[in-house]
Structures are given as C-alpha cells and as structure tokens.
Design a protein around this motif. Structure first.
Motif, short mmCIF file in Angstrom:
data_model
loop_
_atom_site.label_atom_id
_atom_site.label_comp_id
_atom_site.label_asym_id
_atom_site.label_seq_id
_atom_site.Cartn_x
_atom_site.Cartn_y
_atom_site.Cartn_z
N GLY A 143 1.45 -6.72 -0.69
CA GLY A 143 0.55 -5.59 -0.55
C GLY A 143 0.80 -4.57 -1.64
N GLN A 144 0.03 -3.50 -1.60
CA GLN A 144 0.12 -2.50 -2.66
C GLN A 144 1.21 -1.48 -2.41
OE1 GLN A 144 -1.96 -2.34 -0.16
NE2 GLN A 144 -1.91 -0.20 0.53
N GLY A 145 1.74 -1.47 -1.21
CA GLY A 145 2.83 -0.56 -0.86
C GLY A 145 2.36 0.71 -0.20
N THR A 146 3.23 1.26 0.64
CA THR A 146 2.96 2.53 1.29
C THR A 146 4.23 3.38 1.23
OG1 THR A 146 2.11 3.59 3.31
CG2 THR A 146 3.54 1.68 3.63
N GLN A 147 4.05 4.64 0.89
CA GLN A 147 5.20 5.52 0.69
C GLN A 147 5.71 6.06 2.02
OE1 GLN A 147 6.82 6.64 -2.33
NE2 GLN A 147 8.29 7.46 -0.83
N VAL A 148 7.02 5.96 2.21
CA VAL A 148 7.69 6.58 3.35
C VAL A 148 8.70 7.58 2.80
CG1 VAL A 148 9.27 6.21 5.28
CG2 VAL A 148 7.39 4.61 4.88
N THR A 149 8.58 8.82 3.23
CA THR A 149 9.49 9.87 2.79
C THR A 149 10.12 10.51 4.02
OG1 THR A 149 8.13 10.31 0.84
CG2 THR A 149 9.73 11.99 1.47
N VAL A 150 11.45 10.53 4.05
CA VAL A 150 12.18 11.11 5.17
C VAL A 150 12.92 12.34 4.66
CG1 VAL A 150 13.85 10.70 7.00
CG2 VAL A 150 12.46 8.80 6.12
N LEU B 143 -3.46 -7.95 1.48
CA LEU B 143 -2.51 -7.36 2.42
C LEU B 143 -2.63 -5.86 2.27
CD1 LEU B 143 0.64 -9.58 1.73
CD2 LEU B 143 -1.08 -9.91 3.50
N VAL B 144 -3.05 -5.20 3.32
CA VAL B 144 -3.32 -3.77 3.25
C VAL B 144 -2.39 -3.03 4.20
CG1 VAL B 144 -5.04 -1.96 3.50
CG2 VAL B 144 -5.72 -4.22 2.64
N GLU B 145 -1.46 -2.26 3.62
CA GLU B 145 -0.50 -1.50 4.42
C GLU B 145 -1.07 -0.14 4.78
OE1 GLU B 145 2.36 -3.49 1.23
OE2 GLU B 145 0.45 -2.41 1.17
N SER B 146 -0.59 0.37 5.89
CA SER B 146 -0.91 1.73 6.31
C SER B 146 0.21 2.25 7.19
CB SER B 146 -2.25 1.76 7.06
OG SER B 146 -2.19 0.96 8.22
#
Length: 116
Positions: free
Chosen positions: A107-114, A4-7
């Motif tokens: 998945g490995q995770g994807t960073q979201v910064t607001v 599972l590959v996040e983007s």
C-alpha cells in the motif's frame, strides 16, 4: 489491478489507541498472507505483524501484547489494532499482501504519530 488502500492513521497521545485498516482489491484476498510493516525516518522498513491465509499470526516482539492483526475476508480488509501506543511507534505504516513470495504488493502507507 491490485490496490491496497490504508486508512486510520493520525496523531494520538502516548497511551492511546488507533486502528489501521487496509482494503484490498484485485487479489484473491483469502489466499494471501497479509501484513503490516512500518518505517520511521532514517530507519529500514520493519515487520510489525502478519496473518496467514489460515489465520496464523506473527508479530514483532516490540508490539506483542499491544498490537493485534486481524482480517475480515468478507470485506477483503486487514486491520491493525494498536493499543498503548508509544512515541517510538511513530512511523509510516504499510500494508502488505504476499502470495508465497511470488506476488507481493504494498500500500501507499499511512502516517502514525504518537506524541509524548
């Protein structure tokens, strides 16, 4: 081998939008419940939204009206459209594939910064 590959994560200002994608391989995608979870520093991982193999969706109260989960079975991909983002949405977002709780993948995770 299941992958599972996040983007799609990144830095965005409050009020902005992002769309996360998760491409799956090694599973019969249409048979799985797909989901997005998130984990902020110091917090436990929490459910954001799920979509069943039949297309039924479920989402946490804190994202209703702002986030939408969807799938494209032809592309084996699940999306999370995030609108009206808030600083408290800052977290690592994880893709999840679940087949009747018997086979569960992350998945490995994807960073979201607001930013405010």
């Amino acid at each position: 081998q299941v992958q599972l590959v996040e983007s799609g994560g990144g830095l965005v200002q409050a009020g902005g939008s992002l769309r996360l994608s998760c491409a799956a391989s090694g599973i019969i995608f249409s048979s799985y419940t797909m989901g997005w979870y998130r984990q902020a520093p110091g917090n436990q991982r929490e459910l954001v939204a799920t979509i069943s193999s039949g297309g039924s969706t479920n989402s946490a109260d804190f994202v209703k009206g702002r986030f939408t989960i969807s799938t494209d079975n032809a592309k084996n991909t699940v999306y999370l459209q995030m609108n009206s983002l808030k600083p408290e949405d800052t977290a690592v977002y994880y893709c999840n594939a679940d087949f009747r709780k018997k086979f569960v993948y992350w998945g490995q995770g994807t960073q979201v910064t607001v930013s405010s």
